[in-house]
Design a protein around this motif. Sequence first.
Motif, PDB file in Angstrom:
ATOM      1  N   GLN A  46       0.812  -1.219   0.000  1.00  0.00           N
ATOM      2  CA  GLN A  46       0.000   0.000   0.000  1.00  0.00           C
ATOM      3  C   GLN A  46       0.853   1.281   0.000  1.00  0.00           C
ATOM      4  O   GLN A  46       0.553   2.236  -0.713  1.00  0.00           O
ATOM      5  CB  GLN A  46      -0.938  -0.021   1.222  1.00  0.00           C
TER       6      GLN A  46
ATOM      7  N   TYR B   5       3.719   1.765  -1.264  1.00  0.00           N
ATOM      8  CA  TYR B   5       4.246   1.962  -2.626  1.00  0.00           C
ATOM      9  C   TYR B   5       3.155   2.539  -3.533  1.00  0.00           C
ATOM     10  O   TYR B   5       3.380   3.491  -4.279  1.00  0.00           O
ATOM     11  CB  TYR B   5       4.766   0.629  -3.164  1.00  0.00           C
ATOM     12  N   THR B   6       1.928   1.968  -3.416  1.00  0.00           N
ATOM     13  CA  THR B   6       0.818   2.443  -4.252  1.00  0.00           C
ATOM     14  C   THR B   6       0.544   3.921  -3.967  1.00  0.00           C
ATOM     15  O   THR B   6       0.333   4.712  -4.886  1.00  0.00           O
ATOM     16  CB  THR B   6      -0.450   1.611  -3.959  1.00  0.00           C
ATOM     17  N   ASP B   7       0.568   4.316  -2.686  1.00  0.00           N
ATOM     18  CA  ASP B   7       0.354   5.724  -2.326  1.00  0.00           C
ATOM     19  C   ASP B   7       1.454   6.600  -2.920  1.00  0.00           C
ATOM     20  O   ASP B   7       1.202   7.689  -3.436  1.00  0.00           O
ATOM     21  CB  ASP B   7       0.390   5.891  -0.797  1.00  0.00           C
TER      22      ASP B   7
END
Length: 563
Positions: free
Chosen positions: A262, A264-266
């Motif tokens: 998560q 990394y996704t942010d």
Amino acid sequence: MATCDALNQQYKSYNEWEENTIETLKKAYPHVRLRRTAGQSTPIQRPVSLVNSNEYTDRQVSLNVSVRPTFIPLTFDSNAEMKILSQQTGPFTKENPFYATVLQNIELTGAHNNFDGSSTQQEQPQPVLGNESPRQRKRIPIPSAFAGTNDDEHHSVRLIVFDAPDLSHLPGDHVCILPENTVANVNGVIIACGWQTGNELLNKPCSLAGYTQNKYQTLRQILTNYVDLTTPLRPHVLNILATYATDSRQQREILELGKGAQRYTDWLINEPTVKETLEQFPSVQMDLGELIQLLPQLQPRYYSISSSSRFHPNQIHISFSVVSYVTPRGVVRKGVCTNYLQQTLPKLSENGQPIVTLWKREPSRVRLFISPNPHFRLPGQDILSSSLPLTKNAGGDAYLPLNCPLLMFAVGSGIAPFRAFWQELQVLERRLGSVQVERVLFMGCRTPNDFVYAMELRELTSKTSRHDKLFTAVIPVYSREKMGVKRYIQDAMLTYEDMIYSLLNQENAFIYMCGSVRSCQGIESALASIVQSCNEYDLTLTQANNIIKQYKEDGRIKQDMFG
Ligand SMILES: Cc1cc2nc3c(=O)[nH]c(=O)nc-3n(C[C@H](O)[C@H](O)[C@H](O)COP(=O)(O)OP(=O)(O)OC[C@H]3O[C@@H](n4cnc5c(N)ncnc54)[C@H](O)[C@@H]3O)c2cc1C
Ligand SMILES: NC(=O)c1ccc[n+]([C@@H]2O[C@H](COP(=O)([O-])OP(=O)(O)OC[C@H]3O[C@@H](n4cnc5c(N)ncnc54)[C@H](OP(=O)(O)O)[C@@H]3O)[C@@H](O)[C@H]2O)c1
């Protein structure tokens, strides 16, 4: 892979395989230190399934080769000669691109584009076929994926004309452009890596040249032309980066991103560039050469060729929409290739006069090569080879492009290949005589200002005699003309469903669509919906979809999608 015979010099065969493997790896990774630690040969238990087989393995040797990038000496060889591209010889490919001079670089959007002279007349072309009357039907639901993502005021679509005498191509083909990173991005990475030694050193030929197969000689050239500096770093690269962080807190943070979860996704939402990542983690002490080897290669971008080589010999035109958008957290991002192209200096001004700059800059040269696209050619031209000279005897039926009715759907910059089509048809008409067939073009764009090439099209539809017109109808569809009302090509198609069905069913027209994936999907659904409602039988939507699928398989419906 190699096979060893257990009864006949097994280890000789093995040693030869090992030697070859190491040599191959050395060639593939010239700057990587290979460490070989061959394990002991150990007996292994034969799997049950192979107990009675002649094909079996009974010993295992493991060969460990370390391929972790190691220090690449950035020594500068001041005597090395810079490779000058005096003579260009084909075939031109990604590895051996053609250096094309930019002749013109023109903004296409603007008030001059108004197709009908008055914006209120949209979708009211001359009657197209005999007895059809536009019918109002319920609207197809339209996905609004791109709605409002781009700022109208700054929307820019440009035409670039290249001088490309050595490249042959056919309408529908693509040209692949090798872009360059911006000076700001290149300098940013250099500085973030602690290289503040100035341009002099960075511009000297360096030993990293071998890594790029000697295509780029200096560090600055490699950073500008060879590596991707804008795609956010992948988790496995972040994990390597973490090993170079001297600050333990930063190291933990990078490793957290490297999990690809998560966090990394942010982090990806703002699409951080390489420069920004290095700035975010200043304790990463990484050698520039090592970093370069971890980055993906800068990829060529495809563009539909917007000119016919019979109409503009020795030239290649492209029409492109300049990519610029704001991330959900408010950061402005610009497409690498389209912004690079936008900045290129042409040889000639818009009206064809030579451009003289105070600082005597040479016109830009852009690296490119042709990618043939036989799936999106005019009828009869799909089997021609674009490497053959374009003569009457080159194969195929020269009359077929003229004889076939055409129904074309262009969305935004998807107008690009159709310009090559209409130029080709003009030349063929001049040579072979005009043929009266239906040729209809739907053009979907934001506002009349964005209807690029409207003037050219007006010319081709405004001849007094119906016989002289290249297009029987050009139907603009504007999505942002009226506040709060989105109108897409799909809506206009339903208005003209009888005409479209007649072209499809009775006239055996070839159907072309070009634009974003979503818009082409929408057009395809609208076609299926038209087939369902106009067909004399009571078809289900699945049956109608299957008919469209069949047309696609037969090559009657052709799509060129991007974005
Ligand atoms: C076969 C083919 C033919 C093509 N022909 C043409 C053509 O004729 N004309 C043309 O203009 N383009 C064409 N393209 C697209 C072109 O190849 C490039 O992809 C495009 O110009 C963008 O390149 P860039 O380097 O400027 O952008 P990049 O640096 O590659 O950035 C593009 C990225 O930005 C993102 N992006 C773009 N807009 C937004 C947005 N609004 N919101 C969020 N993210 C966004 C996308 O995710 C995309 O990955 C074609 C593509 C293909 C595959
Ligand atoms: N490969 C790439 O990444 C690439 C290349 C070129 C362009 N693009 C991106 O693709 C988008 C299109 O670019 P562009 O400048 O060529 O065209 P554009 O001007 O953004 O769009 C052309 C027209 O298509 C409409 N449209 C949007 N969604 C549609 C749909 N589902 N069905 C039918 N019509 C639809 C638009 O309407 P509205 O916008 O008003 O809704 C507009 O009227 C841009 O966001 C651009 O950044 C990406």
